[in-house]
Design a protein around this motif. Structure first.
Motif, PDB file in Angstrom:
ATOM      1  N   ARG A 182       8.202   0.660  -5.890  1.00  0.00           N
ATOM      2  CA  ARG A 182       7.570   2.674  -5.574  1.00  0.00           C
ATOM      3  C   ARG A 182       6.615   2.492  -6.097  1.00  0.00           C
ATOM      4  O   ARG A 182       6.500   1.859  -7.690  1.00  0.00           O
ATOM      5  CB  ARG A 182       9.060   3.856  -6.499  1.00  0.00           C
ATOM      6  N   CYS A 183       5.893   3.729  -5.899  1.00  0.00           N
ATOM      7  CA  CYS A 183       4.333   3.691  -5.753  1.00  0.00           C
ATOM      8  C   CYS A 183       4.493   4.544  -7.566  1.00  0.00           C
ATOM      9  O   CYS A 183       5.227   5.310  -7.777  1.00  0.00           O
ATOM     10  CB  CYS A 183       3.420   4.187  -5.166  1.00  0.00           C
ATOM     11  N   LYS A 184       3.512   4.078  -8.155  1.00  0.00           N
ATOM     12  CA  LYS A 184       3.400   5.579  -8.953  1.00  0.00           C
ATOM     13  C   LYS A 184       3.339   6.505  -8.929  1.00  0.00           C
ATOM     14  O   LYS A 184       3.713   7.682  -9.933  1.00  0.00           O
ATOM     15  CB  LYS A 184       1.731   5.270  -9.819  1.00  0.00           C
ATOM     16  N   CYS A 185       3.074   6.886  -7.564  1.00  0.00           N
ATOM     17  CA  CYS A 185       2.931   8.108  -7.549  1.00  0.00           C
ATOM     18  C   CYS A 185       4.991   9.217  -7.164  1.00  0.00           C
ATOM     19  O   CYS A 185       4.427  10.034  -6.818  1.00  0.00           O
ATOM     20  CB  CYS A 185       2.804   8.739  -6.327  1.00  0.00           C
ATOM     21  N   GLY A 186       5.298   7.879  -6.812  1.00  0.00           N
ATOM     22  CA  GLY A 186       6.854   7.627  -6.184  1.00  0.00           C
ATOM     23  C   GLY A 186       7.371   8.196  -5.169  1.00  0.00           C
ATOM     24  O   GLY A 186       8.348   8.012  -4.796  1.00  0.00           O
TER      25      GLY A 186
ATOM     26  N   VAL B  41       0.661  -1.657  -0.209  1.00  0.00           N
ATOM     27  CA  VAL B  41      -0.015  -0.138   0.026  1.00  0.00           C
ATOM     28  C   VAL B  41       0.866   1.571   0.309  1.00  0.00           C
ATOM     29  O   VAL B  41       2.231   1.748   0.317  1.00  0.00           O
ATOM     30  CB  VAL B  41      -0.923  -0.612   1.590  1.00  0.00           C
ATOM     31  N   CYS B  42       0.344   2.038  -0.588  1.00  0.00           N
ATOM     32  CA  CYS B  42       1.100   3.019  -1.061  1.00  0.00           C
ATOM     33  C   CYS B  42       0.794   4.655   0.761  1.00  0.00           C
ATOM     34  O   CYS B  42      -0.622   4.514   0.417  1.00  0.00           O
ATOM     35  CB  CYS B  42       1.228   4.096  -2.075  1.00  0.00           C
ATOM     36  N   PRO B  43       1.122   4.222   1.642  1.00  0.00           N
ATOM     37  CA  PRO B  43       0.519   5.539   2.822  1.00  0.00           C
ATOM     38  C   PRO B  43       0.520   6.953   2.021  1.00  0.00           C
ATOM     39  O   PRO B  43      -0.110   7.805   2.269  1.00  0.00           O
ATOM     40  CB  PRO B  43       1.875   5.624   3.316  1.00  0.00           C
ATOM     41  N   LYS B  44       0.784   7.464   0.969  1.00  0.00           N
ATOM     42  CA  LYS B  44       0.859   8.572  -0.105  1.00  0.00           C
ATOM     43  C   LYS B  44      -0.833   8.460  -0.742  1.00  0.00           C
ATOM     44  O   LYS B  44      -1.636   9.208   0.075  1.00  0.00           O
ATOM     45  CB  LYS B  44       1.842   9.204  -0.258  1.00  0.00           C
ATOM     46  N   CYS B  45      -0.742   7.887  -1.432  1.00  0.00           N
ATOM     47  CA  CYS B  45      -1.922   8.160  -1.992  1.00  0.00           C
ATOM     48  C   CYS B  45      -3.196   7.108  -2.159  1.00  0.00           C
ATOM     49  O   CYS B  45      -3.989   7.315  -2.818  1.00  0.00           O
ATOM     50  CB  CYS B  45      -1.701   7.958  -3.332  1.00  0.00           C
ATOM     51  N   GLY B  46      -2.935   5.852  -1.158  1.00  0.00           N
ATOM     52  CA  GLY B  46      -3.598   4.759  -0.710  1.00  0.00           C
ATOM     53  C   GLY B  46      -3.702   3.786  -1.860  1.00  0.00           C
ATOM     54  O   GLY B  46      -4.430   3.006  -1.595  1.00  0.00           O
TER      55      GLY B  46
HETATM   56 ZN   LIG Z   1       1.260   6.713  -4.016  1.00  0.00          ZN
END
Ligand SMILES: [Zn+2]
Length: 381
Positions: free
Chosen positions: A29-33, A14-19
């Motif tokens: 790395r998430c797609k959002c970086g 899970v991405c803590p930034k974009c969920g």
């Molecule tokens: Zn993300």
């Protein structure tokens, strides 16, 4: 790439930034970086303290909460690190956790053992890491044990003794400019398909460092301390401690989270700057090389973990680090100067009334003094 392995079916990234939630894979790395975190359904986990009694005294005793299966474990015989009383500075209930006693001489082995075990399970043949020293040595050692080819990219200021240790494990060393130059080069290689065994970006690493919290809980008589004081650069131990104590709470093993305090070096303190505004300090630490990280990718997560537990962050200077390094040495504890940052921080936290002398306090010592002979030669001359 997906891995049809049952152990990973219970876990998600899970991405803590974009969920964004995704299956477990080599993606780092998430797609959002933003860096990713691993999650599982805690309500499906049962950690029976009676079963723990019968298990070997190693971090692998907490296997229920680790994203790994026994057959793929890459271990160098990590033991529970000792938790000893520190009866100095008028402290009544302060305990020092000797995390420098891991196989490569630093706490990083917690993360590397889990991360490289996961890599082995994924069939990884080649790994790359960028590090200024301890993480590189740790990853190199576990890759050697796992039979994985390892390349460690270090900045030009990396200390010679740490480079020697990395080389001794058979890893290839590439020296590349600044710390961020080293990271950029490692990321380029990772994007071409090499497994990114990064202590900062790889979410398996924090699954390893969270065993710190489970050990502290067990060694303190199955309860949490009031306070944990940690040195913070990239925050891998802080975030692991936070995740571990949070999981213990979710498992019903503790009622409250300990207050987590992050200690940074003067002249390089992004958490303190975020919480309290710029420190304005012109001087930069020469002693705390292990935590001189100006722009940590997990900064938001670190700040959240500190604020949520009711903790705080502050900076210490080289003079305070030196004095507290001496206090530790005089008690028989030989650590690298970066490790003395947390004790120096504790002293300041008490002066500022943020921690009381009669609280139960845990301070980890993260790296062995044998790692940095040149720095220590200057400290004692
Ligand atoms: Zn993300």
């Amino acid at each position: 790439m997906d891995f049809p392995l049952s152990v990973f079916e219970k876990w998600k990234m899970v991405c803590p930034k974009c969920g964004l939630v995704q299956k477990v894979s080599k993606v780092w790395r998430c797609k959002c970086g933003h860096p990713l975190t691993l999650i599982t359904r805690m309500e499906d986990i049962q950690l029976d303290p009676l079963i723990l009694k019968e298990r070997p005294l190693s971090l692998w005793r907490y296997k229920e909460v680790l994203p790994i299966v026994e057959k793929s474990i890459v271990s160098l015989g990590e033991q529970l690190t000792p938790l000893i009383q520190f009866d100095s500075m008028g402290l009544e209930s302060c305990f020092i956790k000797l995390d420098f006693l891991f196989p490569t001489g630093s706490f990083k082995d917690r993360g590397s053992s889990i991360m490289i075990s996961a890599a082995k399970l994924m069939g990884v043949k080649e790994a790359v890491e960028d590090s200024s020293g301890n993480a590189g040595a740790s990853v190199a050692a576990y890759c050697a044990k796992a039979g994985i080819s390892c390349k460690v990219i270090v900045p030009s200021y990396a200390s010679g003794s740490k480079i020697l240790q990395i080389r001794a494990y058979g890893a290839k060393i590439v020296v590349k400019g600044s710390r961020s130059d080293a990271t950029n080069l490692a990321m380029q290689e990772a994007e071409k398909g090499t497994f990114y065994a990064s202590h900062v970006w790889n979410p398996f690493f924090i699954e390893g460092t969270k065993t710190f919290a489970f050990e502290v809980w067990e060694q303190m008589g199955k309860k949490e301390p009031d306070v944990v004081v940690l040195p913070v650069g990239h925050g891998t131990l802080l975030l692991g401690a936070y995740k571990g104590f949070l999981e213990l709470k979710e498992l019903g093993m503790i009622e409250n989270l300990p207050r987590l305090f992050g200690i940074q070096a003067e002249g390089c303190s992004p958490i303190v700057d975020r919480l309290h505004g710029g420190s304005g300090s012109a001087s930069s630490s020469h002693l705390a090389e292990g935590i001189m990280i100006r722009d940590p990718p997990r900064l938001d997560e670190m700040v959240k973990s500190i604020v949520e537990t009711g903790g705080d962050a502050l900076t210490v200077g080289d003079h305070e680090i030196k004095e507290n390094w001496k206090k530790l040495s005089e008690k028989g504890l030989f650590v690298e100067p970066t490790s003395a940052v947390s004790l120096a921080g504790l002293e300041k936290l008490m002066e500022e009334g943020l921690v009381d002398r009669d609280e139960s306090i845990v301070v980890p010592l993260t790296g062995s003094g044998l790692k940095t002979p040149q720095k220590i030669a200057r400290l004692i001359s």
